[in-house]
Write a protein that holds these residues in place. Structure first.
Motif, short mmCIF file in Angstrom:
data_model
loop_
_atom_site.label_atom_id
_atom_site.label_comp_id
_atom_site.label_asym_id
_atom_site.label_seq_id
_atom_site.Cartn_x
_atom_site.Cartn_y
_atom_site.Cartn_z
N ALA A 245 0.84 -1.20 0.00
CA ALA A 245 0.00 0.00 0.00
C ALA A 245 0.87 1.24 0.00
O ALA A 245 2.00 1.24 0.52
N LEU A 246 0.34 2.33 -0.57
CA LEU A 246 1.00 3.63 -0.64
C LEU A 246 0.10 4.68 -0.01
O LEU A 246 -1.12 4.65 -0.19
N GLY A 247 0.68 5.64 0.69
CA GLY A 247 -0.06 6.80 1.16
C GLY A 247 0.23 7.99 0.26
O GLY A 247 1.39 8.26 -0.07
N LEU A 248 -0.81 8.71 -0.18
CA LEU A 248 -0.63 9.85 -1.07
C LEU A 248 -0.51 11.14 -0.28
O LEU A 248 -1.16 11.30 0.76
N ILE B 10 -5.64 9.45 1.50
CA ILE B 10 -5.91 8.65 0.31
C ILE B 10 -4.83 7.58 0.23
O ILE B 10 -3.64 7.88 0.32
N VAL B 11 -5.25 6.33 0.06
CA VAL B 11 -4.32 5.20 0.02
C VAL B 11 -4.48 4.46 -1.30
O VAL B 11 -5.59 4.34 -1.84
N VAL B 12 -3.37 3.98 -1.84
CA VAL B 12 -3.36 3.17 -3.05
C VAL B 12 -2.84 1.78 -2.69
O VAL B 12 -1.77 1.66 -2.08
N THR B 13 -3.59 0.76 -3.04
CA THR B 13 -3.17 -0.62 -2.78
C THR B 13 -2.46 -1.19 -3.99
O THR B 13 -2.81 -0.89 -5.14
N LEU C 81 -6.97 13.45 -5.09
CA LEU C 81 -6.09 14.17 -4.18
C LEU C 81 -6.22 15.68 -4.36
O LEU C 81 -6.20 16.44 -3.39
N GLU C 82 -6.36 16.12 -5.61
CA GLU C 82 -6.42 17.54 -5.91
C GLU C 82 -7.84 18.11 -5.86
O GLU C 82 -8.02 19.31 -6.08
N GLN D 201 -5.21 2.61 -10.81
CA GLN D 201 -5.97 3.86 -10.87
C GLN D 201 -5.21 5.02 -10.23
O GLN D 201 -5.79 5.92 -9.65
N ILE D 202 -3.88 5.03 -10.39
CA ILE D 202 -3.08 6.08 -9.77
C ILE D 202 -3.45 7.46 -10.32
O ILE D 202 -3.43 8.46 -9.58
N VAL D 203 -3.81 7.56 -11.59
CA VAL D 203 -4.21 8.85 -12.15
C VAL D 203 -5.48 9.34 -11.48
O VAL D 203 -5.59 10.50 -11.07
N GLU D 204 -6.47 8.44 -11.34
CA GLU D 204 -7.72 8.81 -10.66
C GLU D 204 -7.47 9.17 -9.20
O GLU D 204 -8.10 10.10 -8.67
N ALA D 205 -6.54 8.47 -8.55
CA ALA D 205 -6.21 8.79 -7.16
C ALA D 205 -5.63 10.19 -7.04
O ALA D 205 -5.95 10.94 -6.11
#
Length: 329
Positions: A37-40, A325-328, A316-317, A308-312
Motif C-alpha cells: 500500500a501507498l499513502g498519497l 488517500i491510500v493506493v493498494t 487528491l487535488e 488507478q493512480i491517475v484517478e487517485a
C-alpha cells in the motif's frame, strides 16, 4: 521486472504512467520492500506539477509513504529480515527514494517494523501526517494541556493527526475548515470546536473560544489573507507554524500583532524531524505509543488500486477527501 509510476513531463495527473523496470538489488545498508500500500501526499502532486522544493530529472518517480514486506536486505543491515512487515519513514528526497512501485528500496534507517495491529492501508497512511504534526506541535511548540491550538486545513491527514495529538496531551483543538460540509466529521474526529471560514468571522470566533488567554499555537497550511485574523487572535508569545501554502493569494505580514504580542512565525518542514536521528527516534516512540494506546489512528478517506493512480491523484487535488488517500498494490 516490477511496475513503477513515473512521469516524463510536468503536468496534471494524466502525466503519470505505470511502467515496467528492472529494480536493482539493495546495496549496503538498504532494504528492498514488496509494496502492499501507498499513502498519497500533496507533495507528490507538487513534484508532478513542477512546483515542489525538489526539481527532478525526467523521467522521475515519486512518492513518500509505503508499507509492505521486506523482499531482500543489503549488507550490514541488522534487525530487519525478509518477510518482515514494515513501513517507510518519508525520505529527505522522493526523487532519490520514490515509493510508487511494486518493489522499492530504502535505507534501513528509514524502515520501521509495523505493530501487529496495523493493516497495510493504515501502515501506509501513518508516518507523514503524524511525523509532521508531532514535529510542529510537540517538538517545536511544546504543546501543553492548557493550550488552545488552531489547526487549518483540518480535514487533511496532517490536520486530523494534529487533532488527535492535541487530544492525547489534553490540549483544546480548534479546527478551521472552508465550508460546513466537513464540520460534523471534524467534531466526530475529535475537534473541540470547528470554525467555518465561509460563514464566520475567524478572529471573533477564535477570541470567543479561547477567551482572554488567546490561542498560543497555530498549525497553518494555507497562507494568504488568513494570516491576519489568525495572528490577531493569538496570545502574547504565541507561535504560528507554517507548513504549507495552499492559498494562491498573497500572504500579508501581520506586523502590528507580531510586534505587539512578540509572536513567532515559523516555517517548518518534516525534514527537521526525519533528518535528525535523535528527534526521529523520539517521534517514532511517541507515535507508536499512541497507536498502541489507541489515541492515534489514521483516518483513511478512500482507497484506490495501483492501476488507478491517475484517478487517485485527481481525487487528491479535488479537496473533497477527509483524511488520507491510500493506493493498494
Amino acid at each position: 521486472m516490477a511496475r513503477v509510476v513515473r512521469f516524463h513531463r510536468h503536468g496534471g495527473p494524466e502525466v503519470l504512467r505505470i511502467e515496467n523496470v528492472d529494480p536493482p538489488q539493495p546495496g549496503p545498508g538498504e532494504v528492498q520492500i514488496r509494496v502492499k500500500a501507498l499513502g498519497l501526499n500533496r507533495a507528490e502532486a507538487l513534484l508532478r506539477a513542477g512546483t515542489y522544493i525538489e526539481t527532478p530529472t525526467l523521467p522521475s518517480g515519486l512518492g513518500l509513504e509505503a508499507a509492505g514486506l521486506i523482499e531482500a536486505v543489503g549488507e550490514a543491515v541488522t534487525g530487519l529480515a525478509p518477510g518482515d512487515a514494515v513501513s517507510v519513514i518519508p525520505p529527505q528526497s522522493m526523487i532519490r527514494w520514490p515509493a510508487y512501485g511494486e518493489l522499492v528500496t530504502y535505507p534501513a534507517g528509514l524502515v520501521v517494523k509495523n505493530p501487529a495491529s496495523l493493516d497495510w492501508q493504515t501502515a501506509a497512511a501513518m508516518w507523514m501526517p503524524y511525523l509532521t504534526a508531532y514535529g510542529a506541535l510537540i517538538d517545536i511548540a511544546r504543546l501543553r494541556n492548557e493550550d488552545f491550538v488552531v489547526i487549518t486545513a483540518a480535514s487533511s491527514s496532517v490536520g486530523l493527526a494534529a487533532i488527535q495529538i492535541a487530544n492525547s496531551v489534553g490540549a483544546t483543538a480548534i479546527a478551521v475548515t472552508r465550508t460546513s460540509t466537513k464540520k460534523q466529521a471534524l467534531l466526530d474526529a475529535g475537534a473541540a470546536e470547528v470554525v467555518v471560514l465561509a460563514e464566520e468571522d475567524l478572529e471573533a470566533r477564535l477570541r470567543r473560544i479561547a477567551g482572554p488567554r488567546g490561542v498560543r499555537i497555530v498549525l497553518e497550511a494555507i497562507g494568504g489573507p488568513i494570516f491576519e485574523p489568525l495572528a490577531a487572535a493569538m496570545s502574547r508569545g504565541g507561535i504560528l507554524i507554517e507548513y504549507g501554502g495552499l492559498s494562491s493569494e498573497p500572504t500579508p505580514f501581520p506586523l502590528p500583532a507580531v510586534l505587539g504580542k512578540t509572536l513567532t512565525l515559523r516555517g517548518y518542514l518534516v525534514h527537521e524531524i526525519t533528518g535528525d536521528p535523535a528527534k526521529l527516534e523520539a517521534a517514532k516512540a511517541f507515535i507508536l505509543e499512541g497507536l498502541e494506546a489507541g489515541t492515534l489512528r489514521p483516518i483513511i478517506d478512500r482507497t484506490f488500486p495501483f492501476e488507478q493512480i491517475v484517478e487517485a491523484h485527481r481525487y487528491l487535488e479535488s479537496n473533497e477527501q477527509f483524511g488520507k488517500i491510500v493506493v493498494t498494490v
